[in-house]
Design a protein around this motif. Structure first.
Motif, PDB file in Angstrom:
ATOM      1  N   THR A  10       0.665  -0.992   0.118  1.00  0.00           N
ATOM      2  CA  THR A  10       0.165   0.026  -0.158  1.00  0.00           C
ATOM      3  C   THR A  10       0.390   1.235   0.130  1.00  0.00           C
ATOM      4  OG1 THR A  10      -1.727  -1.280   1.409  1.00  0.00           O
ATOM      5  CG2 THR A  10      -1.856   1.360   1.546  1.00  0.00           C
ATOM      6  N   ALA A  14       2.125   1.986  -4.709  1.00  0.00           N
ATOM      7  CA  ALA A  14       2.351   0.429  -4.548  1.00  0.00           C
ATOM      8  C   ALA A  14       3.112  -0.567  -6.132  1.00  0.00           C
ATOM      9  CB  ALA A  14       0.594   0.019  -4.654  1.00  0.00           C
ATOM     10  N   ASP A  37      -2.106   4.242   5.262  1.00  0.00           N
ATOM     11  CA  ASP A  37      -1.986   2.695   5.557  1.00  0.00           C
ATOM     12  C   ASP A  37      -1.083   2.314   4.660  1.00  0.00           C
ATOM     13  OD1 ASP A  37      -4.561   2.699   6.622  1.00  0.00           O
ATOM     14  OD2 ASP A  37      -5.855   2.467   5.359  1.00  0.00           O
TER      15      ASP A  37
END
Length: 125
Positions: free
Chosen positions: A53, A81, A111
């Motif tokens: 992520t 990513a 995240d």
């Protein structure tokens, strides 16, 4: 399950193994020690960083705790990513296992997550 070393005693076979994960809990000021150490007697061929992520803006440094501290990964970009390779950094681990420290360039609140792998080969017993 993350991939581990095949055999610390076998010579001449390049191995790729997992050393840790960076995410929003990775310290951006002093760094965070990764859970897996580099084994003594090996030479590092390169690193792979699997950015699962993307991070907001962080880059990654990975250093080893030798007598002369070694920077294995320098400012690897984690904003997409993808799988990032850091090859060509051929360096000796030394006579003792080496702890690695991962440090982000900025505090991460999102995240972002990336697994770190090392490519290593033992050349002498």
């Amino acid at each position: 399950m993350k991939v581990g070393m095949y055999d610390k005693g076998v010579c001449g076979i390049e191995q790729t193994f997992y050393v840790g994960t960076v995410d929003k809990n990775t310290d951006s000021s002093t760094g965070t020690e990764l859970p897996v150490k580099l084994p003594a007697g090996f030479r590092i061929v390169g690193f792979g960083i699997d950015v699962k992520t993307a991070f907001a803006s962080a880059t990654l440094d990975v250093t080893g705790d030798q007598e002369e501290p070694e920077k294995y990964v320098n400012a690897a970009v984690l904003t997409t990513a993808e799988f990032v390779t850091k090859d060509g950094h051929y360096s000796v681990v030394g006579e003792k296992d080496v702890a690695l420290t991962a440090k982000l360039s900025a505090a991460e609140t999102g995240d972002g997550s990336a697994d770190i792998y090392v490519k290593a080969v033992r050349l002498e017993v």
